[in-house]
Design a protein around this motif. Structure first.
Motif, PDB file in Angstrom:
ATOM      1  N   LEU A   1       0.832  -1.212   0.000  1.00  0.00           N
ATOM      2  CA  LEU A   1       0.000   0.000   0.000  1.00  0.00           C
ATOM      3  C   LEU A   1       0.860   1.252   0.000  1.00  0.00           C
ATOM      4  O   LEU A   1       0.595   2.232  -0.701  1.00  0.00           O
ATOM      5  CB  LEU A   1      -0.904   0.018   1.227  1.00  0.00           C
ATOM      6  N   LEU A   2       1.928   1.181   0.829  1.00  0.00           N
ATOM      7  CA  LEU A   2       2.791   2.359   0.973  1.00  0.00           C
ATOM      8  C   LEU A   2       3.485   2.681  -0.346  1.00  0.00           C
ATOM      9  O   LEU A   2       3.523   3.826  -0.798  1.00  0.00           O
ATOM     10  CB  LEU A   2       3.826   2.074   2.081  1.00  0.00           C
TER      11      LEU A   2
ATOM     12  N   PRO B   1      -1.491  11.264   3.187  1.00  0.00           N
ATOM     13  CA  PRO B   1      -1.297  10.087   4.044  1.00  0.00           C
ATOM     14  C   PRO B   1      -0.135   9.190   3.639  1.00  0.00           C
ATOM     15  O   PRO B   1       0.650   8.781   4.492  1.00  0.00           O
ATOM     16  CB  PRO B   1      -2.636   9.349   3.934  1.00  0.00           C
ATOM     17  N   ALA B   2      -0.002   8.871   2.370  1.00  0.00           N
ATOM     18  CA  ALA B   2       1.045   7.929   1.957  1.00  0.00           C
ATOM     19  C   ALA B   2       2.421   8.505   2.251  1.00  0.00           C
ATOM     20  O   ALA B   2       3.330   7.811   2.736  1.00  0.00           O
ATOM     21  CB  ALA B   2       0.907   7.611   0.477  1.00  0.00           C
ATOM     22  N   ILE B   3       2.603   9.816   2.000  1.00  0.00           N
ATOM     23  CA  ILE B   3       3.918  10.439   2.222  1.00  0.00           C
ATOM     24  C   ILE B   3       4.195  10.529   3.724  1.00  0.00           C
ATOM     25  O   ILE B   3       5.311  10.265   4.189  1.00  0.00           O
ATOM     26  CB  ILE B   3       3.968  11.847   1.568  1.00  0.00           C
TER      27      ILE B   3
ATOM     28  N   GLY C   1       7.070   8.264   8.438  1.00  0.00           N
ATOM     29  CA  GLY C   1       7.057   7.404   9.631  1.00  0.00           C
ATOM     30  C   GLY C   1       7.945   6.202   9.444  1.00  0.00           C
ATOM     31  O   GLY C   1       8.731   5.840  10.325  1.00  0.00           O
ATOM     32  N   ALA C   2       7.832   5.558   8.271  1.00  0.00           N
ATOM     33  CA  ALA C   2       8.605   4.336   8.025  1.00  0.00           C
ATOM     34  C   ALA C   2      10.096   4.621   7.987  1.00  0.00           C
ATOM     35  O   ALA C   2      10.901   3.897   8.581  1.00  0.00           O
ATOM     36  CB  ALA C   2       8.151   3.698   6.716  1.00  0.00           C
TER      37      ALA C   2
ATOM     38  N   ALA D   1      -0.115   7.492   8.665  1.00  0.00           N
ATOM     39  CA  ALA D   1      -0.982   7.683   7.490  1.00  0.00           C
ATOM     40  C   ALA D   1      -2.434   7.855   7.933  1.00  0.00           C
ATOM     41  O   ALA D   1      -3.159   8.722   7.420  1.00  0.00           O
ATOM     42  CB  ALA D   1      -0.840   6.494   6.543  1.00  0.00           C
ATOM     43  N   ALA D   2      -2.849   7.052   8.917  1.00  0.00           N
ATOM     44  CA  ALA D   2      -4.235   7.154   9.405  1.00  0.00           C
ATOM     45  C   ALA D   2      -4.465   8.512  10.037  1.00  0.00           C
ATOM     46  O   ALA D   2      -5.531   9.125   9.860  1.00  0.00           O
ATOM     47  CB  ALA D   2      -4.499   6.040  10.416  1.00  0.00           C
TER      48      ALA D   2
END
Ligand code: ADP
Length: 532
Positions: free
Chosen positions: A50-51, A105-107, A112-113, A143-144
């Motif tokens: 998803l990411l 959200p994805a960015i 975070g990752a 993302a949430a």
């Protein structure tokens, strides 16, 4: 947002290392159960997919700011925070929330990752799958939070929208993150999810939630500052915060150390108090001993003076011419003088024996002793008072191998007491019987008896039930303690059976053979003592 790791801190039960609430991030790879790895795979694979897809879609938003935020998160997390149970101040949380406001959200998830880099990954202390799990769950939570905030406001919105947006985002991000951590622990250690959650939030769940909402607001400030002033303003904002956090933990550490030292001091003070108490007790005992010794000197002086005065009186009387021609009277006076002399001799002998026992120089010479002969010799030595003694000693008692002189002293002290503490005219019984190889003998009177509460004390040195200066009976409080000491040397024991106004019976058990060794204080009476 929050890795499954104690360094960054959802409030966790770290105070119980290795316990059920231990964090999965601190688990050792080789002992990790299979089900944990399955859970990691279930989460990691779709989240990574998803990411990647999301980041590809939003690739236009990939600017320097993304890496700036990722680096900020990593740096803030890399600054070591001492482990300390309960609430922890996670500074990466507001930075990630700032990113959640600023980026899609994805960015934000990517930040975070990437930002949740753990140095242990470099040293290969955490397995790859585990570190991917850590990063994925932080990416998902961030993302949430970004999606939640995006649904309510943007960084340009007025504060009236930003604030509810970020608060809700903080709650969502934090809840998701906490659930991941709890799930991992629950699956890995087979504990129910609710129990893990309860342990994670410890005794201060509201305080905990409030602190994370506060950190969320800080995220809003970071985002707005970044948007309006640029990256430097974030650095200026974070630097003093990081510093303040370090100071806070140091002072907590110091406070904990001080509390521990205080506890040690209190413990030592308690011990000192105990020692002081004992000291007081000892001083009290010494004072009592001193008092008893003083009293003893007075009593002994009195005991010595009485027969000596009587002897001088009789001697002077006998010199009177009136006595010269009266042989009957002379005989009676001479007998009285003999009795007083005997009394004096017994007292002096007792004193001498006590002093020999105290200096451990009491000679004990063991020989063949016929108890009935000894009794006869002692009773005859009592002259006129012998009439009161009823002797009932069989002549087939076992022969004893003991110190005749010392056993005689035991006997004469007991007889002396029986005669002394019973009214004139009443009989005192002296009996004996065989007891295995040895013998048991007793001296019984029908005298004043001994109150029950006094029984344990009568064998103490210098102890007299009535030690007043007006006491009725002579004595120095030495007889029974001496008897007890002598029996300890001879291997015998003594007991007493007494009732006030009915009389007393002292019973002695003598072994067939006295063995020569240091007497042990515990080898004495006790077992026979009673008042019933
Ligand atoms: P004392 O020289 O005072 O007789 P003892 O050591 O022989 O000292 O005895 C201690 C105390 O025990 C005595 O003061 C007395 O009160 C009590 N006692 C000893 N023998 C008897 C007895 N046969 N009857 C009653 N009381 C006794």
């Amino acid at each position: 947002m929050v890795k499954t790791d104690e360094r960054i801190g959802v409030s966790t039960p770290q105070a119980e290392p290795g316990g059920a609430g231990r964090l999965p991030g601190s688990e050792d790879a080789p002992t990790k159960p299979m089900r944990s790895r399955v859970l990691e795979l279930i989460v990691v694979v779709p989240v990574v997919a998803l990411l990647v897809a999301g980041v590809w879609r939003e690739r236009d938003a990939l600017d320097a700011g993304v890496w700036f935020f990722a680096i900020c998160v990593a740096i803030v997390d890399l600054i070591p925070v001492p482990t300390w149970g309960g609430l922890q101040l996670s500074l990466s949380f507001p930075v990630l929330l700032g990113a959640a406001i600023l980026f899609p959200p994805a960015i934000a998830g990517l930040i975070g990752a990437v930002g949740s880099f753990d140095p242990r990954e470099v040293q290969r202390e955490i397995p790859v799958l585990k570190s991917l799990w850590n990063r994925c769950q932080i990416a998902l939570s961030t993302a949430a939070a970004a999606a939640t905030f995006g649904a309510i406001a943007t960084v340009d919105s007025p504060w009236t929208r930003i604030v509810p947006g970020i608060l809700l985002a903080a709650v969502v991000g934090y809840t998701l993150n906490a659930l991941f951590v709890a799930l991992y622990t629950a699956v890995g250690q087979r504990i129910s999810l609710t129990r893990v959650l309860a342990r994670m939030h410890g005794g201060a769940p509201y305080e905990f939630l409030l602190s994370y909402l506060g950190l969320g607001l800080m995220g809003a400030v970071i985002a707005v500052f970044y948007d309006r002033e640029g990256a430097w303003s974030v650095v200026v904002l974070l630097a003093p915060l990081v510093f303040a956090r370090q100071m806070y933990f140091r002072s907590r550490g110091l406070a904990d150390r001080l509390a521990a030292q205080n506890a040690t001091l209190a413990d030592q003070a308690g011990k000192l108090e105990e020692l002081l108490e004992k000291e007081h007790h000892t001083v009290g005992e010494l004072r009592e001993l001193n008092r008893m010794k003083g009293e003893f000197v007075a009593v002994v002086s009195h005991e010595l003076r009485t027969p000596v005065t009587a002897l001088i009186g009789y001697a002077k009387t006998l010199q009177q011419p009136a006595f010269a021609d009266d042989p009957e009277l002379r005989k009676e006076f001479l007998e009285r003088m003999e009795r007083q002399g005997d009394r004096l001799l017994r007292l002096v002998e007792n004193l001498l024996t006590v002093s020999r026992i105290e200096s451990k120089q009491l000679p004990v010479s063991v020989g063949r002793v016929l108890f009935e002969d000894l009794v006869q010799e002692i009773v005859e030595g009592l002259s006129t008072e012998a009439e009161r003694i009823r002797v009932d000693v069989p002549n087939d008692l076992p022969i004893l191998y003991t110190d005749r002189g010392l056993l005689g002293r035991v006997l004469s002290n007991l007889i002396d007491n029986a005669l002394k503490y019973s009214p004139e005219g009443t009989a005192c019984a002296l009996g004996a019987r065989a007891d295995g190889d040895g013998i048991v003998f007793w001296v019984k009177d029908e005298g004043i008896g001994i109150p029950e509460q006094e029984l344990p004390k009568i064998f103490d040195r210098f102890y007299q039930i009535d030690s007043s200066s007006t006491r009725t009976f002579r004595g120095a409080g030495l007889g029974l303690s001496l008897v007890q000491d002598l029996l300890a040397h001879l291997g015998g024991t003594i007991g007493v059976h007494s009732q006030p106004n009915r009389g007393s019976t002292f019973t002695v058990r003598m072994p067939a053979r006295t063995t020569l060794h240091e007497p042990s204080p515990g080898s004495i009476p006790g077992e026979l003592r009673s008042s019933s």
